[in-house]
Write a protein that holds these residues in place. Structure first.
Motif, PDB file in Angstrom:
ATOM      1  N   GLU A 164       0.863  -1.184   0.000  1.00  0.00           N
ATOM      2  CA  GLU A 164       0.000   0.000   0.000  1.00  0.00           C
ATOM      3  C   GLU A 164       0.898   1.232   0.000  1.00  0.00           C
ATOM      4  OE1 GLU A 164      -3.212  -0.447  -0.291  1.00  0.00           O
ATOM      5  OE2 GLU A 164      -3.054  -2.607  -0.046  1.00  0.00           O
ATOM      6  N   SER A 165       0.306   2.416  -0.156  1.00  0.00           N
ATOM      7  CA  SER A 165       1.084   3.657  -0.195  1.00  0.00           C
ATOM      8  C   SER A 165       1.784   3.940   1.133  1.00  0.00           C
ATOM      9  CB  SER A 165       0.190   4.837  -0.579  1.00  0.00           C
ATOM     10  OG  SER A 165      -0.891   4.935   0.324  1.00  0.00           O
ATOM     11  N   ASP A 166       1.230   3.427   2.251  1.00  0.00           N
ATOM     12  CA  ASP A 166       1.855   3.647   3.555  1.00  0.00           C
ATOM     13  C   ASP A 166       2.889   2.576   3.907  1.00  0.00           C
ATOM     14  OD1 ASP A 166       0.242   1.480   4.061  1.00  0.00           O
ATOM     15  OD2 ASP A 166      -0.923   2.432   5.647  1.00  0.00           O
ATOM     16  N   GLY A 167       3.171   1.658   2.981  1.00  0.00           N
ATOM     17  CA  GLY A 167       4.170   0.612   3.216  1.00  0.00           C
ATOM     18  C   GLY A 167       3.603  -0.688   3.745  1.00  0.00           C
ATOM     19  N   ASP A 168       2.287  -0.699   4.061  1.00  0.00           N
ATOM     20  CA  ASP A 168       1.630  -1.928   4.510  1.00  0.00           C
ATOM     21  C   ASP A 168       1.622  -2.959   3.392  1.00  0.00           C
ATOM     22  OD1 ASP A 168       0.906  -1.831   7.120  1.00  0.00           O
ATOM     23  OD2 ASP A 168      -1.248  -1.631   6.761  1.00  0.00           O
ATOM     24  N   GLU A 169       1.821  -4.213   3.734  1.00  0.00           N
ATOM     25  CA  GLU A 169       1.774  -5.297   2.757  1.00  0.00           C
ATOM     26  C   GLU A 169       0.581  -6.177   3.094  1.00  0.00           C
ATOM     27  OE1 GLU A 169       5.667  -7.078   2.712  1.00  0.00           O
ATOM     28  OE2 GLU A 169       6.516  -5.340   1.669  1.00  0.00           O
ATOM     29  N   LEU A 188      -0.022  -0.663  -9.015  1.00  0.00           N
ATOM     30  CA  LEU A 188       0.214  -1.840  -8.177  1.00  0.00           C
ATOM     31  C   LEU A 188       1.708  -1.908  -7.885  1.00  0.00           C
ATOM     32  CD1 LEU A 188      -1.874  -4.387 -10.279  1.00  0.00           C
ATOM     33  CD2 LEU A 188      -2.599  -3.254  -8.183  1.00  0.00           C
ATOM     34  N   ARG A 189       2.052  -1.982  -6.604  1.00  0.00           N
ATOM     35  CA  ARG A 189       3.454  -2.073  -6.198  1.00  0.00           C
ATOM     36  C   ARG A 189       3.643  -3.421  -5.514  1.00  0.00           C
ATOM     37  NH1 ARG A 189       5.743   2.983  -6.445  1.00  0.00           N
ATOM     38  NH2 ARG A 189       7.334   2.549  -4.920  1.00  0.00           N
ATOM     39  N   LEU A 190       4.453  -4.295  -6.121  1.00  0.00           N
ATOM     40  CA  LEU A 190       4.666  -5.646  -5.617  1.00  0.00           C
ATOM     41  C   LEU A 190       6.124  -5.813  -5.204  1.00  0.00           C
ATOM     42  CD1 LEU A 190       2.709  -7.465  -8.434  1.00  0.00           C
ATOM     43  CD2 LEU A 190       2.000  -7.285  -6.067  1.00  0.00           C
ATOM     44  N   ARG A 191       6.329  -6.066  -3.895  1.00  0.00           N
ATOM     45  CA  ARG A 191       7.692  -6.306  -3.403  1.00  0.00           C
ATOM     46  C   ARG A 191       7.976  -7.803  -3.465  1.00  0.00           C
ATOM     47  NH1 ARG A 191      10.219  -8.133   0.990  1.00  0.00           N
ATOM     48  NH2 ARG A 191       8.314  -8.236   2.219  1.00  0.00           N
ATOM     49  N   LYS A 230       9.379 -10.980  -2.242  1.00  0.00           N
ATOM     50  CA  LYS A 230       9.780 -11.453  -0.905  1.00  0.00           C
ATOM     51  C   LYS A 230      11.238 -11.901  -0.931  1.00  0.00           C
ATOM     52  CE  LYS A 230       5.892 -11.649   1.586  1.00  0.00           C
ATOM     53  NZ  LYS A 230       5.754 -11.529   2.990  1.00  0.00           N
ATOM     54  N   GLY A 231      11.966 -11.533   0.110  1.00  0.00           N
ATOM     55  CA  GLY A 231      13.364 -11.915   0.227  1.00  0.00           C
ATOM     56  C   GLY A 231      14.317 -10.974  -0.477  1.00  0.00           C
ATOM     57  N   THR A 232      13.787  -9.925  -1.130  1.00  0.00           N
ATOM     58  CA  THR A 232      14.634  -8.954  -1.824  1.00  0.00           C
ATOM     59  C   THR A 232      14.162  -7.543  -1.471  1.00  0.00           C
ATOM     60  OG1 THR A 232      13.284  -8.684  -3.808  1.00  0.00           O
ATOM     61  CG2 THR A 232      14.809 -10.554  -3.784  1.00  0.00           C
ATOM     62  N   ASP A 233      14.876  -6.544  -1.982  1.00  0.00           N
ATOM     63  CA  ASP A 233      14.456  -5.156  -1.797  1.00  0.00           C
ATOM     64  C   ASP A 233      13.822  -4.591  -3.066  1.00  0.00           C
ATOM     65  OD1 ASP A 233      16.675  -4.928  -3.417  1.00  0.00           O
ATOM     66  OD2 ASP A 233      17.575  -3.281  -2.294  1.00  0.00           O
ATOM     67  N   LYS A 234      13.500  -5.450  -4.040  1.00  0.00           N
ATOM     68  CA  LYS A 234      12.924  -5.013  -5.310  1.00  0.00           C
ATOM     69  C   LYS A 234      11.419  -4.801  -5.184  1.00  0.00           C
ATOM     70  CE  LYS A 234      15.898  -7.591  -8.447  1.00  0.00           C
ATOM     71  NZ  LYS A 234      15.846  -8.627  -9.496  1.00  0.00           N
ATOM     72  N   VAL A 235      10.953  -3.651  -5.690  1.00  0.00           N
ATOM     73  CA  VAL A 235       9.519  -3.373  -5.779  1.00  0.00           C
ATOM     74  C   VAL A 235       9.193  -3.196  -7.260  1.00  0.00           C
ATOM     75  CG1 VAL A 235       7.634  -1.822  -5.152  1.00  0.00           C
ATOM     76  CG2 VAL A 235       9.483  -2.262  -3.523  1.00  0.00           C
ATOM     77  N   HIS A 236       8.378  -4.101  -7.795  1.00  0.00           N
ATOM     78  CA  HIS A 236       7.960  -4.052  -9.192  1.00  0.00           C
ATOM     79  C   HIS A 236       6.698  -3.197  -9.271  1.00  0.00           C
ATOM     80  CE1 HIS A 236      10.685  -7.380 -10.319  1.00  0.00           C
ATOM     81  NE2 HIS A 236      10.451  -7.765  -9.076  1.00  0.00           N
ATOM     82  N   ILE A 237       6.703  -2.193 -10.152  1.00  0.00           N
ATOM     83  CA  ILE A 237       5.600  -1.243 -10.251  1.00  0.00           C
ATOM     84  C   ILE A 237       4.864  -1.475 -11.569  1.00  0.00           C
ATOM     85  CG2 ILE A 237       4.959   1.192 -10.244  1.00  0.00           C
ATOM     86  CD1 ILE A 237       7.744   1.640  -8.847  1.00  0.00           C
ATOM     87  N   TYR A 238       3.546  -1.669 -11.453  1.00  0.00           N
ATOM     88  CA  TYR A 238       2.685  -1.910 -12.616  1.00  0.00           C
ATOM     89  C   TYR A 238       1.483  -0.987 -12.562  1.00  0.00           C
ATOM     90  CZ  TYR A 238       5.057  -6.362 -13.533  1.00  0.00           C
ATOM     91  OH  TYR A 238       5.984  -7.320 -13.827  1.00  0.00           O
ATOM     92  N   ASP A 239       0.949  -0.643 -13.731  1.00  0.00           N
ATOM     93  CA  ASP A 239      -0.394  -0.077 -13.836  1.00  0.00           C
ATOM     94  C   ASP A 239      -1.294  -1.250 -14.158  1.00  0.00           C
ATOM     95  OD1 ASP A 239       0.167   2.550 -13.315  1.00  0.00           O
ATOM     96  OD2 ASP A 239       0.271   3.158 -15.423  1.00  0.00           O
ATOM     97  N   GLY A 240      -2.388  -1.408 -13.400  1.00  0.00           N
ATOM     98  CA  GLY A 240      -3.296  -2.521 -13.625  1.00  0.00           C
ATOM     99  C   GLY A 240      -4.715  -2.035 -13.796  1.00  0.00           C
ATOM    100  N   TRP A 241      -5.504  -2.771 -14.588  1.00  0.00           N
ATOM    101  CA  TRP A 241      -6.910  -2.449 -14.777  1.00  0.00           C
ATOM    102  C   TRP A 241      -7.686  -3.734 -15.012  1.00  0.00           C
ATOM    103  CZ3 TRP A 241      -2.945  -1.518 -18.082  1.00  0.00           C
ATOM    104  CH2 TRP A 241      -3.022  -1.995 -19.385  1.00  0.00           C
TER     105      TRP A 241
END
Length: 102
Positions: free
Chosen positions: A14-19, A53-56, A58-69
């Motif tokens: 989420e925008s506040d860092g919640d997963e 959509l921001r998908l982290r 697991k086990g890494t520091d990578k956040v994959h950013i997508y536009d979804g519809w």
């Protein structure tokens, strides 16, 4: 971290860092498509609003950013008996990757 079956886990941020949710897939796009199907579907693909959509991974520091519809569509004529007459379709477009500083 890759599981024995080759799938990886991605946490929806989420925008506040919640997963809030975790989606699995062989690729980040596969997990993003699963997350996009949970969006509020529009009447058609052209009318659908894009959501970030921001998908982290697991086990890494990578956040994959997508536009979804997502949108509603009629089920195919050869659908199985259990499938409803109207289904939810989704699509995503990759915007990039960020690395967390945490």
């Amino acid at each position: 971290m890759v599981r024995e079956d080759g799938k990886r886990n991605f946490a929806l941020r989420e925008s506040d860092g919640d997963e809030s949710s975790v989606f699995s897939g062989n690729t980040p796009r596969q997990a993003a498509l699963k997350a996009a199907r949970r969006l509020d579907p529009a009447a058609s693909e052209d009318a659908a609003d894009r959501t970030e959509l921001r998908l982290r991974e697991k086990g890494t520091d990578k956040v994959h950013i997508y536009d979804g519809w997502a949108w509603h569509e009629s089920a195919p004529d050869d659908k199985p008996d259990w499938m409803p007459d109207e289904i939810t379709e989704a699509n995503v477009s990759k915007q990039g990757i960020e690395h967390l500083d945490e």
